[in-house]
Scaffold this active site. Structure first.
Site, PDB file in Angstrom:
ATOM      1  N   SER A 140      19.509 103.443  55.549  1.00 43.18           N
ATOM      2  CA  SER A 140      21.016 102.906  55.375  1.00 43.18           C
ATOM      3  C   SER A 140      21.123 102.026  56.554  1.00 43.18           C
ATOM      4  CB  SER A 140      21.920 103.740  55.407  1.00 43.18           C
ATOM      5  OG  SER A 140      23.377 103.374  55.573  1.00 43.18           O
ATOM      6  N   TYR A 162      24.901 111.751  60.391  1.00 41.62           N
ATOM      7  CA  TYR A 162      24.386 110.983  59.236  1.00 41.62           C
ATOM      8  C   TYR A 162      23.920 109.561  59.813  1.00 41.62           C
ATOM      9  CZ  TYR A 162      23.760 108.223  54.956  1.00 41.62           C
ATOM     10  OH  TYR A 162      23.208 107.606  53.900  1.00 41.62           O
TER      11      TYR A 162
HETATM   12  N1  LIG Z   1      25.288 105.913  48.310  1.00 43.05           N
HETATM   13  C1  LIG Z   1      25.325 105.047  49.337  1.00 43.05           C
HETATM   14  O1  LIG Z   1      26.297 104.078  49.498  1.00 43.05           O
HETATM   15  C2  LIG Z   1      24.224 104.964  50.348  1.00 43.05           C
HETATM   16  C3  LIG Z   1      24.252 104.168  51.270  1.00 43.05           C
HETATM   17  C4  LIG Z   1      22.981 103.958  52.200  1.00 43.05           C
HETATM   18  C5  LIG Z   1      22.001 104.853  51.897  1.00 43.05           C
HETATM   19  N2  LIG Z   1      21.881 105.728  51.021  1.00 43.05           N
HETATM   20  C6  LIG Z   1      20.966 106.778  50.728  1.00 43.05           C
HETATM   21  O2  LIG Z   1      20.360 106.479  49.665  1.00 43.05           O
HETATM   22  C7  LIG Z   1      19.642 107.869  49.111  1.00 43.05           C
HETATM   23  C8  LIG Z   1      20.113 108.511  48.033  1.00 43.05           C
HETATM   24  O3  LIG Z   1      21.824 108.582  48.203  1.00 43.05           O
HETATM   25  P1  LIG Z   1      22.824 108.928  47.110  1.00 43.05           P
HETATM   26  O4  LIG Z   1      23.927 108.047  47.355  1.00 43.05           O
HETATM   27  O5  LIG Z   1      22.103 108.854  45.713  1.00 43.05           O
HETATM   28  O6  LIG Z   1      23.206 110.225  47.257  1.00 43.05           O
HETATM   29  P2  LIG Z   1      23.655 111.814  46.285  1.00 43.05           P
HETATM   30  O7  LIG Z   1      24.190 111.079  45.193  1.00 43.05           O
HETATM   31  O8  LIG Z   1      24.411 112.472  46.982  1.00 43.05           O
HETATM   32  O9  LIG Z   1      22.068 112.136  46.123  1.00 43.05           O
HETATM   33  C9  LIG Z   1      21.400 112.569  47.015  1.00 43.05           C
HETATM   34  C10 LIG Z   1      20.149 113.499  46.382  1.00 43.05           C
HETATM   35  O10 LIG Z   1      19.576 114.351  47.386  1.00 43.05           O
HETATM   36  C11 LIG Z   1      19.377 115.711  46.957  1.00 43.05           C
HETATM   37  N3  LIG Z   1      19.303 116.516  47.928  1.00 43.05           N
HETATM   38  C12 LIG Z   1      20.013 116.723  49.060  1.00 43.05           C
HETATM   39  N4  LIG Z   1      19.392 117.571  49.872  1.00 43.05           N
HETATM   40  C13 LIG Z   1      18.083 117.886  49.471  1.00 43.05           C
HETATM   41  C14 LIG Z   1      17.225 118.811  49.666  1.00 43.05           C
HETATM   42  N5  LIG Z   1      17.334 119.749  50.766  1.00 43.05           N
HETATM   43  N6  LIG Z   1      16.126 118.977  49.064  1.00 43.05           N
HETATM   44  C15 LIG Z   1      16.011 118.017  47.838  1.00 43.05           C
HETATM   45  N7  LIG Z   1      16.989 117.382  47.434  1.00 43.05           N
HETATM   46  C16 LIG Z   1      17.917 117.174  48.290  1.00 43.05           C
HETATM   47  C17 LIG Z   1      20.498 115.953  46.166  1.00 43.05           C
HETATM   48  O11 LIG Z   1      20.328 117.090  45.319  1.00 43.05           O
HETATM   49  P3  LIG Z   1      21.353 117.946  45.042  1.00 43.05           P
HETATM   50  O12 LIG Z   1      21.979 117.626  43.608  1.00 43.05           O
HETATM   51  O13 LIG Z   1      20.671 119.329  44.607  1.00 43.05           O
HETATM   52  O14 LIG Z   1      22.353 118.099  45.827  1.00 43.05           O
HETATM   53  C18 LIG Z   1      20.675 114.593  45.392  1.00 43.05           C
HETATM   54  O15 LIG Z   1      19.657 114.570  44.470  1.00 43.05           O
HETATM   55  C19 LIG Z   1      19.943 108.837  50.456  1.00 43.05           C
HETATM   56  O16 LIG Z   1      18.916 108.598  51.491  1.00 43.05           O
HETATM   57  C20 LIG Z   1      21.290 108.039  51.015  1.00 43.05           C
HETATM   58  O17 LIG Z   1      21.388 108.379  52.535  1.00 43.05           O
HETATM   59  C21 LIG Z   1      23.183 105.933  50.027  1.00 43.05           C
END
Ligand SMILES: NC(=O)c1ccc[n+]([C@@H]2O[C@H](COP(=O)([O-])OP(=O)(O)OC[C@H]3O[C@@H](n4cnc5c(N)ncnc54)[C@H](OP(=O)(O)O)[C@@H]3O)[C@@H](O)[C@H]2O)c1
Length: 239
Positions: A140, A162
């Site tokens: 990120s 984070y």
């Molecule tokens: N959304 C944004 O604006 C944004 C911005 C920058 C970077 N990112 C990055 O993009 C990536 C995806 O984020 P997202 O926004 O799609 O988040 P999200 O909707 O919260 O999804 C996160 C995923 O990670 C899984 N997870 C968390 N802990 C885990 C563990 N211990 N073992 C296996 N799976 C696990 C969750 O599973 P559960 O359903 O079981 O919880 C879910 O499938 C992340 O690396 C995040 O930091 C996101």
């Protein structure tokens, strides 16, 4: 070993990870849906299959050594070409450094950094057997010290867990790239932008499909593509 390109996406049951799985599946690849909840995993696999994706479930909690070892064993026969380390947590609030609970920092690092190391190292023997191995670590721009120092306001809330976890992930990824420099493995960091997902209570302004695009790009880099870089849709992101 299969002729088909095989990918594993961690945290693929929802959000950006799900859309990365869908996008890689649309390329005709077989996609392992890494997820810790059996119910959420199977629901995602069924949905992807209904959309025509050759998806299969991979039980995977990135914080659990035994789970990660079992996931690598499950993939052993099939093989693995592309690993997308997408799973992450924010750790919730408060995260201001003066009040944060150190246990929260530890939990976030365990998932967002150690989880990536754990999964990557377990999958490396499989990736080394691929003809076009790629690793994509979802980071990120909040992990960018340059952007944080510029104080543009575009780097999220003040955070001792984070945002630093992504800085740490960036640093570790550069070290992987250096160690793997004389292999075919390309390892890069992707920033999806500010995406509406559970992670931010759907406050982002981009769609998960838009957020997945940088991962698809980095997963499909040609052999002479970059390694050890940090990119978003617009190009390199400042460290
Ligand atoms: N959304 C944004 O604006 C944004 C911005 C920058 C970077 N990112 C990055 O993009 C990536 C995806 O984020 P997202 O926004 O799609 O988040 P999200 O909707 O919260 O999804 C996160 C995923 O990670 C899984 N997870 C968390 N802990 C885990 C563990 N211990 N073992 C296996 N799976 C696990 C969750 O599973 P559960 O359903 O079981 O919880 C879910 O499938 C992340 O690396 C995040 O930091 C996101």
């Amino acid at each position: 070993m299969s002729e088909k390109t095989i990918a594993l996406v961690t945290g693929a049951n929802k959000g950006i990870g799900y859309e990365i799985a869908a996008g890689l599946g649309a390329l005709g690849w077989a996609v392992g849906v890494g997820a810790r909840s059996a119910e959420r995993r199977e629901t995602a696999v069924e949905k992807l299959r209904a959309a025509g994706v050759d998806a299969f479930g991979v039980p995977l909690d990135v914080t659990d050594d035994a789970s990660v070892t079992a996931a690598a064993a499950l993939l052993e026969e099939r093989g693995l070409d592309v690993l997308v380390n997408n799973a992450a947590i924010t750790g919730g609030v408060p995260q201001e450094p003066t009040v944060v609970d150190p246990a929260v920092v530890r939990t976030v690092i365990d998932t967002n950094v150690l989880g990536v190391i754990r999964v990557t190292n377990a999958m490396l023997p499989l990736l080394r057997r691929s003809s076009a191995p790629r690793i994509v670590n979802m980071s990120s721009s909040v992990g960018s010290l340059t952007l944080q120092s510029a104080n543009t306001g575009a780097t999220g809330p003040i955070s001792a867990a984070y945002a630093p976890s992504k800085t740490f992930l960036n640093a570790v990824t550069v070290q992987y790239a250096k160690e793997l420099a004389d292999t075919d493995i390309l390892i890069n960091l992707g920033c999806p932008g500010y995406v509406a997902t559970d992670l931010n209570h759907f406050s982002g302004y981009r769609t998960p499909t838009q957020g997945a695009a940088i991962a698809l790009h980095l997963a499909t880099l040609p052999a002479d593509g970059p390694t050890g870089g940090f990119f978003d849709d617009a190009g390199p992101v400042a460290w």
